[in-house]
Design a protein around this motif. Structure first.
Motif, PDB file in Angstrom:
ATOM      1  N   GLN A   1       0.824  -1.203   0.000  1.00 20.24           N
ATOM      2  CA  GLN A   1       0.000   0.000   0.000  1.00 20.24           C
ATOM      3  C   GLN A   1       0.861   1.258   0.000  1.00 20.24           C
ATOM      4  OE1 GLN A   1      -2.338  -0.696   3.513  1.00 20.24           O
ATOM      5  NE2 GLN A   1      -3.745  -2.115   2.491  1.00 20.24           N
ATOM      6  N   LEU A   2       2.048   1.148   0.586  1.00 19.68           N
ATOM      7  CA  LEU A   2       3.006   2.255   0.598  1.00 19.68           C
ATOM      8  C   LEU A   2       4.165   1.902  -0.315  1.00 19.68           C
ATOM      9  CD1 LEU A   2       3.953   4.969   1.909  1.00 19.68           C
ATOM     10  CD2 LEU A   2       5.110   3.583   3.637  1.00 19.68           C
ATOM     11  N   ASP A   3       4.506   2.794  -1.229  1.00 19.59           N
ATOM     12  CA  ASP A   3       5.598   2.524  -2.162  1.00 19.59           C
ATOM     13  C   ASP A   3       6.420   3.791  -2.352  1.00 19.59           C
ATOM     14  OD1 ASP A   3       7.279   1.213  -3.903  1.00 19.59           O
ATOM     15  OD2 ASP A   3       5.706   0.576  -5.289  1.00 19.59           O
ATOM     16  N   ALA A   4       7.581   3.623  -2.977  1.00 23.92           N
ATOM     17  CA  ALA A   4       8.488   4.747  -3.181  1.00 23.92           C
ATOM     18  C   ALA A   4       8.023   5.618  -4.333  1.00 23.92           C
ATOM     19  CB  ALA A   4       9.899   4.239  -3.444  1.00 23.92           C
ATOM     20  N   LYS A   5       8.300   6.899  -4.229  1.00 21.43           N
ATOM     21  CA  LYS A   5       8.067   7.801  -5.339  1.00 21.43           C
ATOM     22  C   LYS A   5       9.158   7.581  -6.384  1.00 21.43           C
ATOM     23  CE  LYS A   5       5.985  11.364  -2.399  1.00 21.43           C
ATOM     24  NZ  LYS A   5       6.080  12.776  -1.930  1.00 21.43           N
ATOM     25  N   GLU A   6       8.833   7.848  -7.626  1.00 21.02           N
ATOM     26  CA  GLU A   6       9.817   7.688  -8.697  1.00 21.02           C
ATOM     27  C   GLU A   6      11.011   8.596  -8.429  1.00 21.02           C
ATOM     28  OE1 GLU A   6       9.777   9.103 -13.162  1.00 21.02           O
ATOM     29  OE2 GLU A   6       8.497   7.337 -12.918  1.00 21.02           O
ATOM     30  N   ALA A   7      12.200   8.025  -8.487  1.00 24.03           N
ATOM     31  CA  ALA A   7      13.421   8.788  -8.225  1.00 24.03           C
ATOM     32  C   ALA A   7      14.339   8.738  -9.434  1.00 24.03           C
ATOM     33  CB  ALA A   7      14.141   8.227  -6.996  1.00 24.03           C
ATOM     34  N   GLY A   8      15.205   9.685  -9.534  1.00 25.42           N
ATOM     35  CA  GLY A   8      16.148   9.706 -10.643  1.00 25.42           C
ATOM     36  C   GLY A   8      17.378   8.873 -10.347  1.00 25.42           C
ATOM     37  N   GLY A   9      17.910   8.243 -11.385  1.00 25.98           N
ATOM     38  CA  GLY A   9      19.141   7.481 -11.229  1.00 25.98           C
ATOM     39  C   GLY A   9      18.914   6.075 -10.714  1.00 25.98           C
ATOM     40  N   ILE A  10      19.926   5.238 -10.871  1.00 35.25           N
ATOM     41  CA  ILE A  10      19.873   3.841 -10.440  1.00 35.25           C
ATOM     42  C   ILE A  10      19.903   3.775  -8.916  1.00 35.25           C
ATOM     43  CG2 ILE A  10      20.999   1.599 -10.573  1.00 35.25           C
ATOM     44  CD1 ILE A  10      19.710   2.623 -13.186  1.00 35.25           C
TER      45      ILE A  10
ATOM     46  N   TYR B   1      10.578   0.085  -5.677  1.00 36.34           N
ATOM     47  CA  TYR B   1      11.099  -0.675  -4.546  1.00 36.34           C
ATOM     48  C   TYR B   1      10.008  -1.587  -3.989  1.00 36.34           C
ATOM     49  CZ  TYR B   1      13.324  -1.696  -0.045  1.00 36.34           C
ATOM     50  OH  TYR B   1      13.878  -2.319   1.053  1.00 36.34           O
ATOM     51  N   GLY B   2       8.789  -1.085  -3.954  1.00 35.60           N
ATOM     52  CA  GLY B   2       7.684  -1.908  -3.463  1.00 35.60           C
ATOM     53  C   GLY B   2       7.449  -3.142  -4.302  1.00 35.60           C
ATOM     54  N   LYS B   3       7.575  -3.028  -5.621  1.00 39.53           N
ATOM     55  CA  LYS B   3       7.411  -4.203  -6.489  1.00 39.53           C
ATOM     56  C   LYS B   3       8.532  -5.213  -6.253  1.00 39.53           C
ATOM     57  CE  LYS B   3       4.688  -4.851  -9.033  1.00 39.53           C
ATOM     58  NZ  LYS B   3       3.422  -5.648  -8.941  1.00 39.53           N
ATOM     59  N   LEU B   4       9.753  -4.720  -6.028  1.00 39.22           N
ATOM     60  CA  LEU B   4      10.851  -5.626  -5.689  1.00 39.22           C
ATOM     61  C   LEU B   4      10.544  -6.381  -4.394  1.00 39.22           C
ATOM     62  CD1 LEU B   4      13.972  -3.376  -6.445  1.00 39.22           C
ATOM     63  CD2 LEU B   4      13.109  -5.248  -7.847  1.00 39.22           C
ATOM     64  N   LEU B   5       9.991  -5.671  -3.421  1.00 38.34           N
ATOM     65  CA  LEU B   5       9.621  -6.319  -2.158  1.00 38.34           C
ATOM     66  C   LEU B   5       8.545  -7.378  -2.386  1.00 38.34           C
ATOM     67  CD1 LEU B   5       9.416  -3.296   0.321  1.00 38.34           C
ATOM     68  CD2 LEU B   5      11.114  -5.134   0.345  1.00 38.34           C
ATOM     69  N   GLN B   6       7.571  -7.072  -3.229  1.00 37.50           N
ATOM     70  CA  GLN B   6       6.504  -8.032  -3.497  1.00 37.50           C
ATOM     71  C   GLN B   6       7.074  -9.310  -4.111  1.00 37.50           C
ATOM     72  OE1 GLN B   6       3.509  -6.683  -6.262  1.00 37.50           O
ATOM     73  NE2 GLN B   6       2.022  -8.227  -5.622  1.00 37.50           N
ATOM     74  N   ILE B   7       7.999  -9.176  -5.043  1.00 31.65           N
ATOM     75  CA  ILE B   7       8.639 -10.342  -5.658  1.00 31.65           C
ATOM     76  C   ILE B   7       9.477 -11.098  -4.631  1.00 31.65           C
ATOM     77  CG2 ILE B   7      10.415 -11.016  -7.335  1.00 31.65           C
ATOM     78  CD1 ILE B   7       9.323  -8.721  -9.121  1.00 31.65           C
TER      79      ILE B   7
ATOM     80  N   ASP C   1       1.321  -9.202   7.375  1.00 28.90           N
ATOM     81  CA  ASP C   1       0.980  -9.913   8.606  1.00 28.90           C
ATOM     82  C   ASP C   1      -0.480  -9.682   8.979  1.00 28.90           C
ATOM     83  OD1 ASP C   1       3.213 -11.410   9.298  1.00 28.90           O
ATOM     84  OD2 ASP C   1       4.163  -9.786  10.419  1.00 28.90           O
ATOM     85  N   ALA C   2      -0.944  -8.442   8.820  1.00 29.89           N
ATOM     86  CA  ALA C   2      -2.331  -8.135   9.155  1.00 29.89           C
ATOM     87  C   ALA C   2      -3.299  -8.886   8.242  1.00 29.89           C
ATOM     88  CB  ALA C   2      -2.566  -6.627   9.053  1.00 29.89           C
ATOM     89  N   ALA C   3      -2.913  -9.048   6.987  1.00 32.20           N
ATOM     90  CA  ALA C   3      -3.753  -9.765   6.024  1.00 32.20           C
ATOM     91  C   ALA C   3      -3.645 -11.283   6.166  1.00 32.20           C
ATOM     92  CB  ALA C   3      -3.374  -9.348   4.607  1.00 32.20           C
ATOM     93  N   LYS C   4      -2.667 -11.743   6.958  1.00 29.63           N
ATOM     94  CA  LYS C   4      -2.462 -13.183   7.193  1.00 29.63           C
ATOM     95  C   LYS C   4      -2.321 -13.953   5.882  1.00 29.63           C
ATOM     96  CE  LYS C   4      -5.039 -13.039  11.556  1.00 29.63           C
ATOM     97  NZ  LYS C   4      -3.837 -12.822  12.356  1.00 29.63           N
TER      98      LYS C   4
ATOM     99  N   ILE D   1       9.021   1.780   3.953  1.00 30.34           N
ATOM    100  CA  ILE D   1       8.208   0.971   3.037  1.00 30.34           C
ATOM    101  C   ILE D   1       8.253  -0.502   3.422  1.00 30.34           C
ATOM    102  CG2 ILE D   1       8.012   0.184   0.645  1.00 30.34           C
ATOM    103  CD1 ILE D   1       9.090   2.985  -0.164  1.00 30.34           C
ATOM    104  N   ALA D   2       9.449  -1.019   3.733  1.00 28.50           N
ATOM    105  CA  ALA D   2       9.592  -2.434   4.097  1.00 28.50           C
ATOM    106  C   ALA D   2       8.841  -2.746   5.391  1.00 28.50           C
ATOM    107  CB  ALA D   2      11.062  -2.790   4.230  1.00 28.50           C
ATOM    108  N   ASP D   3       8.994  -1.903   6.406  1.00 22.92           N
ATOM    109  CA  ASP D   3       8.286  -2.123   7.670  1.00 22.92           C
ATOM    110  C   ASP D   3       6.771  -2.089   7.470  1.00 22.92           C
ATOM    111  OD1 ASP D   3      10.569  -2.426   9.236  1.00 22.92           O
ATOM    112  OD2 ASP D   3      10.670  -0.299   9.778  1.00 22.92           O
ATOM    113  N   ALA D   4       6.298  -1.127   6.678  1.00 23.11           N
ATOM    114  CA  ALA D   4       4.862  -1.009   6.432  1.00 23.11           C
ATOM    115  C   ALA D   4       4.332  -2.215   5.673  1.00 23.11           C
ATOM    116  CB  ALA D   4       4.578   0.276   5.656  1.00 23.11           C
ATOM    117  N   TYR D   5       5.117  -2.728   4.737  1.00 24.82           N
ATOM    118  CA  TYR D   5       4.659  -3.875   3.942  1.00 24.82           C
ATOM    119  C   TYR D   5       4.586  -5.139   4.789  1.00 24.82           C
ATOM    120  CZ  TYR D   5       4.022  -6.589  -0.380  1.00 24.82           C
ATOM    121  OH  TYR D   5       3.529  -7.388  -1.387  1.00 24.82           O
ATOM    122  N   ILE D   6       5.559  -5.334   5.648  1.00 21.64           N
ATOM    123  CA  ILE D   6       5.525  -6.495   6.541  1.00 21.64           C
ATOM    124  C   ILE D   6       4.300  -6.430   7.437  1.00 21.64           C
ATOM    125  CG2 ILE D   6       6.681  -7.599   8.501  1.00 21.64           C
ATOM    126  CD1 ILE D   6       9.348  -6.908   7.136  1.00 21.64           C
TER     127      ILE D   6
END
Length: 236
Positions: free
Chosen positions: A39-48, A113-119, A164-167, A155-160
């Motif tokens: 639900q929380l993800d990073a804003k688009e940033a410049g550069g690798i 970053y959020g999509k990487l976490l999902q994978i 967990d809340a969604a089980k 983002i990582a803490d929020a996703y975990i």
């Protein structure tokens, strides 16, 4: 099972006991799980940007991200310990504080970053296993996210918490989130291992199914041709 002996010994033993080539597609030791995006993800940033993930043997984790669109390099290595002890024989003892990890360089304009976490949580490993993945045991195989910014940690803490809340898993997530203090590349023979050794029993059973799951669950992000460390070095 110690990596320096156990993982490689497992390959040899399995090869002697099973006719792996006749089995066809194998089931992974850790089954993929369909999970919602963060639900929380990073804003688009410049550069690798850089992300670092640990989730068991780095062969499979590296392979998954090498087949992920938007990733410009995925390097196997060690995180969580000092540079002096960042070598495979030492890390394999489980006493150095390191985890086998993968440094992921990615283009945030192509993948978030959020999509990487999902994978990572869905197909790269099982985040409910403590200090182990599949046949490998020890703290060097722990589930951990090494963050390179405050935003990544948030983002990582929020996703975990969300997962967990969604089980969505059958047990609580044990993944530890903390700042990256150093990443040290693994030995050359560990790089691109999944691609170079697709018929090795350990890879065939534990890791190739992860690539199949990535293709099935994330078809938009899946790359048929992996982005290899060797090819990145050749272009630099």
């Amino acid at each position: 099972m110690r990596a320096s002996f156990g993982r490689l010994a497992l390959c040899a033993a399995a090869a002697g006991l099973l006719a792996w080539s006749a089995l066809g597609p194998s089931r992974a030791a850790e089954e993929p799980v369909v999970i919602p995006p963060p639900q929380l993800d990073a804003k688009e940033a410049g550069g690798i940007q850089t992300a670092v993930f640990a989730g068991g043997c780095f062969w499979g984790v590296q392979g998954v991200f090498q087949h992920t669109a938007g990733v410009v390099n995925a390097l196997s290595g060690y995180a969580g310990g000092s540079k002096a002890s960042a070598s495979y024989p030492l890390v394999s003892t489980g006493t150095t504080g390191h985890a086998e990890a993968v440094e992921v360089k990615y283009d945030p304009k192509r993948i978030s970053y959020g999509k990487l976490l999902q994978i990572y949580f869905s197909v790269a490993h099982d985040p409910t296993q403590l200090d182990r993945q599949g046949p490998d045991t020890g703290p060097q195989y722990r589930s951990a996210i090494f963050t390179t910014s405050d935003e990544q940690k948030r983002i990582a803490d929020a996703y975990i918490a969300q997962l967990d809340a969604a089980k969505v898993f059958g047990a609580p997530i044990v993944t530890k989130v903390g700042p990256l203090k150093g990443f040290y590349a693994a030995e050359a023979y560990h790089q691109d291992y999944l691609t170079l050794h697709p018929t090795q029993p350990y890879i065939a059973y534990n890791d190739l199914p992860k690539i199949e799951a990535l293709k099935k669950l994330f078809p938009t992000e899946y790359l048929d041709k992996p982005t290899l460390v060797s090819s990145v070095k050749a272009t630099n």
